[in-house]
Design an enzyme around this catalytic site. Structure first.
Site, mmCIF file in Angstrom:
data_model
loop_
_atom_site.group_PDB
_atom_site.id
_atom_site.type_symbol
_atom_site.label_atom_id
_atom_site.label_comp_id
_atom_site.label_asym_id
_atom_site.label_seq_id
_atom_site.Cartn_x
_atom_site.Cartn_y
_atom_site.Cartn_z
ATOM 1 N N ILE A 45 4.012 12.559 -14.809
ATOM 2 C CA ILE A 45 3.967 12.402 -16.266
ATOM 3 C C ILE A 45 5.229 11.684 -16.733
ATOM 4 C CG2 ILE A 45 4.086 13.620 -18.481
ATOM 5 C CD1 ILE A 45 1.334 13.797 -17.279
ATOM 6 N N LYS A 46 5.030 10.637 -17.537
ATOM 7 C CA LYS A 46 6.161 9.978 -18.198
ATOM 8 C C LYS A 46 6.180 10.402 -19.657
ATOM 9 C CE LYS A 46 8.126 5.682 -19.839
ATOM 10 N NZ LYS A 46 7.823 4.335 -20.349
ATOM 11 N N GLN A 47 7.342 10.865 -20.105
ATOM 12 C CA GLN A 47 7.456 11.350 -21.483
ATOM 13 C C GLN A 47 8.810 10.955 -22.058
ATOM 14 O OE1 GLN A 47 6.501 11.990 -24.562
ATOM 15 N NE2 GLN A 47 5.052 13.503 -23.724
ATOM 16 N N TRP B 176 1.658 7.818 -19.131
ATOM 17 C CA TRP B 176 2.593 7.752 -20.257
ATOM 18 C C TRP B 176 1.982 8.622 -21.362
ATOM 19 C CZ3 TRP B 176 2.881 4.454 -16.436
ATOM 20 C CH2 TRP B 176 3.933 3.547 -16.272
#
Length: 351
Positions: free
Chosen positions: A237-239, A200
């Site tokens: 990837i968490k965005q 995150w």
């Protein structure tokens, strides 16, 4: 395209569904595909166990075999409070209902805390991939502080049968250097044990608010957060979805380049999100965007809109929690299925 997708988008349908990106060519991106593990990871330093677990993650649920990913995350009981998260639907104080919603919703995986997943692991670890969130920001301390701290060990996540672990770094915060070191070491050990890593990549500093404008979700700053995250060898990837741009220029801090704004991005949300994907090694590392908080009646429209933007930008999927669990169980399943339908729809293509 299912009629309800364009209907949900309403007057934004043309703007989002027919946009053609003229900033970063789709041909330069490594796009999600059924062969994602073979095309991206087979030449990497990830060991065979990581490859197997990544494939297990991408092969599960309604999106299994597409290369796209729908993850159901619930860690808000710690990140905010159990009351604030679950009062709208108290059944989710019971961890089993969290996992059941992910299963019934056809998700690739369920991401939650050591406690939630651990107490039900014997029953469900073989039925849906587990992602253990290893650090959290708890708000019970006074005064509030914004700091992610470790809640357990990588070995305990492996013991419960998890295929992966997730962590948050608050880039830009006073504690980010310590968080970076902790997460880098945790991810290295997770990879040794064969687990996938999801980061995150959030920004956290009041200096990112300038003259009443909040740049915590600026494309240039979140793009750099992503670039830092993939350097730590995060596999996904968490965005948050970008809402503006020009954070570097507004804060007058750090280094950027005029071509970031003149050539590599525009003010269109798909182009802003594509810049985020560019910073994930041109899409070699999958970009999944956040579903955001629940706002009520507008949730379905917002969730589908985010999915369309992510997919057309070159992202890998969505990680949606509160919009699904802060409503009746059946409605939550419908919400999760609606965003998955976007990724299953071949007529919604890369811009």
């Amino acid at each position: 395209m299912p009629k309800n997708i364009s209907e949900l988008l309403g007057d934004k349908a043309e703007y989002l569904l027919n946009h053609q990106c003229e900033t970063i060519s789709k041909n330069s991106l490594h796009l999600p595909s059924p062969n994602h593990v073979d095309e991206t990871w087979i030449n990497s330093n990830r060991n065979n166990q990581v490859l197997r677990n990544m494939q297990a993650l991408l092969s599960h649920g309604r999106l299994g075999g597409t290369g796209y990913c729908s993850i159901f995350p619930v860690d808000q009981g710690i990140e905010h409070s159990g009351g604030s998260a679950f009062a709208p639907n108290p059944i989710y104080f019971d961890p089993e209902n969290i996992i059941k919603l992910a299963v019934e919703g056809g998700c690739n995986a369920v991401a939650s805390t050591y406690g939630v997943l651990g107490i039900m692991s014997r029953k469900y670890a073989h039925k849906i991939p587990f992602i253990v969130k290893i650090n959290h920001n708890e708000f019970l301390s006074m005064p509030n502080r914004f700091d992610q701290t470790m809640f357990g060990t990588i070995k305990s996540a492996w013991d419960m049968g998890a295929v992966g672990v997730g962590a948050t770094i608050y880039w830009g915060s006073a504690e980010s250097a310590r968080q970076l070191k902790e997460v880098a070491e945790a991810f290295e050990y997770a990879h040794q044990l064969g687990m996938v890593t999801i980061l995150w990549c959030y920004l956290r500093n009041n200096a990112f608010k300038v003259d009443g404008v909040d740049y915590h979700t600026a494309a240039d700053l979140t793009g750099q957060a992503n670039h830092l995250g993939v350097t730590l060898q995060a596999d996904i990837i968490k965005q948050k979805l970008p809402t503006n741009n020009g954070g570097y220029n507004a804060t007058k801090h750090g280094k950027t380049h005029k071509l970031v704004y003149e050539k590599l991005s525009s003010d269109h949300p798909i182009d802003l999100t594509r810049y985020q994907a560019l910073n994930c090694y041109n899409g070699r590392i999958g970009l999944i965007n956040s579903g955001g908080e629940s706002k009520g009646e507008s949730d379905m429209v917002e969730a589908v809109t985010t999915a369309v933007i992510n997919k057309r930008a070159g992202g890998m999927g969505l990680i949606l929690g509160r919009k699904a669990f802060q409503r009746p169980f059946g409605d939550g399943v419908e919400m999760l299925n609606a965003i998955q339908d976007v990724y299953l729809d071949d007529s919604i293509t890369i811009a």
